[in-house]
Design a protein around this motif. Structure first.
Motif, mmCIF file in Angstrom:
data_model
loop_
_atom_site.group_PDB
_atom_site.id
_atom_site.type_symbol
_atom_site.label_atom_id
_atom_site.label_comp_id
_atom_site.label_asym_id
_atom_site.label_seq_id
_atom_site.Cartn_x
_atom_site.Cartn_y
_atom_site.Cartn_z
ATOM 1 N N ILE A 55 -8.401 15.163 -0.316
ATOM 2 C CA ILE A 55 -8.159 15.095 1.126
ATOM 3 C C ILE A 55 -8.441 13.687 1.636
ATOM 4 C CG2 ILE A 55 -8.906 15.971 3.375
ATOM 5 C CD1 ILE A 55 -9.600 18.619 1.834
ATOM 6 N N VAL A 56 -9.573 13.136 1.229
ATOM 7 C CA VAL A 56 -9.932 11.780 1.662
ATOM 8 C C VAL A 56 -8.885 10.778 1.178
ATOM 9 C CG1 VAL A 56 -11.625 9.923 1.399
ATOM 10 C CG2 VAL A 56 -12.386 12.268 1.849
ATOM 11 N N ASN A 57 -8.484 10.871 -0.084
ATOM 12 C CA ASN A 57 -7.463 9.959 -0.616
ATOM 13 C C ASN A 57 -6.140 10.106 0.113
ATOM 14 O OD1 ASN A 57 -9.111 8.711 -2.503
ATOM 15 N ND2 ASN A 57 -8.685 10.261 -4.057
ATOM 16 N N TYR A 58 -5.784 11.336 0.477
ATOM 17 C CA TYR A 58 -4.545 11.557 1.217
ATOM 18 C C TYR A 58 -4.578 10.798 2.539
ATOM 19 C CZ TYR A 58 -0.646 13.869 3.496
ATOM 20 O OH TYR A 58 0.530 14.119 4.151
ATOM 21 N N PHE A 59 -5.695 10.928 3.261
ATOM 22 C CA PHE A 59 -5.774 10.270 4.562
ATOM 23 C C PHE A 59 -5.959 8.764 4.448
ATOM 24 C CE2 PHE A 59 -6.413 14.601 6.098
ATOM 25 C CZ PHE A 59 -5.531 14.588 7.165
ATOM 26 N N ILE A 60 -6.577 8.291 3.389
ATOM 27 C CA ILE A 60 -6.687 6.840 3.172
ATOM 28 C C ILE A 60 -5.295 6.244 2.989
ATOM 29 C CG2 ILE A 60 -7.389 5.102 1.470
ATOM 30 C CD1 ILE A 60 -9.998 6.673 1.163
ATOM 31 N N ASN A 66 -3.447 7.851 13.150
ATOM 32 C CA ASN A 66 -3.944 8.022 14.505
ATOM 33 C C ASN A 66 -3.781 9.491 14.868
ATOM 34 O OD1 ASN A 66 -1.384 8.483 15.964
ATOM 35 N ND2 ASN A 66 -0.940 6.364 15.391
ATOM 36 N N LEU A 67 -4.536 9.920 15.849
ATOM 37 C CA LEU A 67 -4.597 11.339 16.179
ATOM 38 C C LEU A 67 -3.248 11.916 16.574
ATOM 39 C CD1 LEU A 67 -6.427 13.762 16.395
ATOM 40 C CD2 LEU A 67 -6.985 13.070 18.727
ATOM 41 N N ILE A 68 -2.448 11.174 17.302
ATOM 42 C CA ILE A 68 -1.134 11.666 17.742
ATOM 43 C C ILE A 68 -0.239 11.946 16.528
ATOM 44 C CG2 ILE A 68 0.952 11.105 19.053
ATOM 45 C CD1 ILE A 68 -1.492 11.649 20.811
ATOM 46 N N ASP A 69 -0.176 11.011 15.590
ATOM 47 C CA ASP A 69 0.657 11.215 14.398
ATOM 48 C C ASP A 69 0.157 12.376 13.543
ATOM 49 O OD1 ASP A 69 2.769 9.436 14.613
ATOM 50 O OD2 ASP A 69 1.587 7.769 13.834
ATOM 51 N N ILE A 70 -1.148 12.481 13.401
ATOM 52 C CA ILE A 70 -1.702 13.578 12.599
ATOM 53 C C ILE A 70 -1.362 14.918 13.238
ATOM 54 C CG2 ILE A 70 -3.839 14.666 11.845
ATOM 55 C CD1 ILE A 70 -4.930 11.815 11.384
ATOM 56 N N LEU A 71 -1.542 15.041 14.540
ATOM 57 C CA LEU A 71 -1.233 16.303 15.219
ATOM 58 C C LEU A 71 0.255 16.622 15.173
ATOM 59 C CD1 LEU A 71 -3.594 16.053 18.311
ATOM 60 C CD2 LEU A 71 -3.876 17.488 16.286
ATOM 61 N N ASN A 72 1.096 15.602 15.303
ATOM 62 C CA ASN A 72 2.544 15.824 15.280
ATOM 63 C C ASN A 72 3.069 16.126 13.875
ATOM 64 O OD1 ASN A 72 2.877 15.531 18.028
ATOM 65 N ND2 ASN A 72 3.254 13.343 17.898
ATOM 66 N N ASN A 73 2.326 15.776 12.851
ATOM 67 C CA ASN A 73 2.767 15.979 11.474
ATOM 68 C C ASN A 73 1.874 16.950 10.714
ATOM 69 O OD1 ASN A 73 5.035 14.058 11.355
ATOM 70 N ND2 ASN A 73 3.435 12.582 11.840
ATOM 71 N N ASN A 74 1.203 17.812 11.443
ATOM 72 C CA ASN A 74 0.305 18.790 10.828
ATOM 73 C C ASN A 74 0.978 19.593 9.726
ATOM 74 O OD1 ASN A 74 -2.381 19.117 11.199
ATOM 75 N ND2 ASN A 74 -2.193 20.354 13.046
ATOM 76 N N TYR A 75 2.177 20.050 9.985
ATOM 77 C CA TYR A 75 2.891 20.879 9.014
ATOM 78 C C TYR A 75 3.090 20.125 7.705
ATOM 79 C CZ TYR A 75 6.470 23.668 6.773
ATOM 80 O OH TYR A 75 7.175 24.408 5.854
ATOM 81 N N ASP A 76 3.551 18.885 7.793
ATOM 82 C CA ASP A 76 3.786 18.082 6.587
ATOM 83 C C ASP A 76 2.496 17.816 5.826
ATOM 84 O OD1 ASP A 76 6.491 17.954 7.136
ATOM 85 O OD2 ASP A 76 6.295 16.091 8.270
ATOM 86 N N ILE A 77 1.427 17.541 6.549
ATOM 87 C CA ILE A 77 0.138 17.275 5.911
ATOM 88 C C ILE A 77 -0.337 18.518 5.158
ATOM 89 C CG2 ILE A 77 -2.298 16.787 6.346
ATOM 90 C CD1 ILE A 77 -1.291 15.034 8.740
ATOM 91 N N LEU A 78 -0.263 19.670 5.805
ATOM 92 C CA LEU A 78 -0.692 20.913 5.145
ATOM 93 C C LEU A 78 0.211 21.246 3.964
ATOM 94 C CD1 LEU A 78 -1.581 23.081 8.250
ATOM 95 C CD2 LEU A 78 -3.138 21.879 6.710
ATOM 96 N N ASP A 80 1.718 19.166 2.069
ATOM 97 C CA ASP A 80 1.382 18.242 0.980
ATOM 98 C C ASP A 80 0.065 18.604 0.293
ATOM 99 O OD1 ASP A 80 3.661 16.771 1.497
ATOM 100 O OD2 ASP A 80 2.617 15.221 2.651
ATOM 101 N N LEU A 81 -0.921 19.078 1.049
ATOM 102 C CA LEU A 81 -2.249 19.292 0.491
ATOM 103 C C LEU A 81 -2.487 20.695 -0.069
ATOM 104 C CD1 LEU A 81 -4.415 17.338 3.086
ATOM 105 C CD2 LEU A 81 -4.115 16.788 0.674
ATOM 106 N N LEU A 82 -1.939 21.708 0.588
ATOM 107 C CA LEU A 82 -2.208 23.084 0.160
ATOM 108 C C LEU A 82 -1.285 23.504 -0.976
ATOM 109 C CD1 LEU A 82 -2.706 24.792 3.627
ATOM 110 C CD2 LEU A 82 -4.455 24.420 1.882
ATOM 111 N N PRO A 83 -1.805 24.283 -1.926
ATOM 112 C CA PRO A 83 -0.948 24.774 -3.009
ATOM 113 C C PRO A 83 0.025 25.836 -2.497
ATOM 114 C CG PRO A 83 -3.132 25.712 -3.218
ATOM 115 C CD PRO A 83 -3.190 24.717 -2.089
#
Length: 97
Positions: A55-60, A66-78, A80-83
């Protein structure tokens, strides 16, 4: 069965991840989890075996940190990270409020 509630907060998400990954997995076998927002995401990652280092490496490496991009791309982030079998791993353990 014992229960634990993890409430939401974007910044507590990282604390939850560190806390959960620091515990012995067998310690939480008897627990059901309730969570919402960042707490539910942290629990789903923990139950799915996502490591805190991943998780840390993903966000690095995340380009627009920034918070706006993270909130707007929540689906993509999840995504990518969740199996792919996250729903099976969390079944009967996580209750999202």
């Amino acid at each position: 069965m014992k229960t634990i509630l993890f409430h939401g907060s974007g910044f507590l998400f990282f604390w939850y991840i560190g806390f959960l990954n620091g515990l012995e997995k067998n310690l939480l076998k008897e627990y059901n989890f309730y969570g919402y927002s960042g707490g539910a995401i942290a629990i789903s990652m923990f139950l799915s075996g996502v490591k805190s280092e991943d998780i840390v490496n993903y966000f690095i490496n995340y380009k627009k940190y920034n918070l706006i991009d993270i909130l707007n791309n929540n689906y993509d982030i999840l995504f990518d990270l969740l199996p792919d079998n996250c729903h099976k791993l969390c079944n009967d353990k996580l209750n999202i409020i």
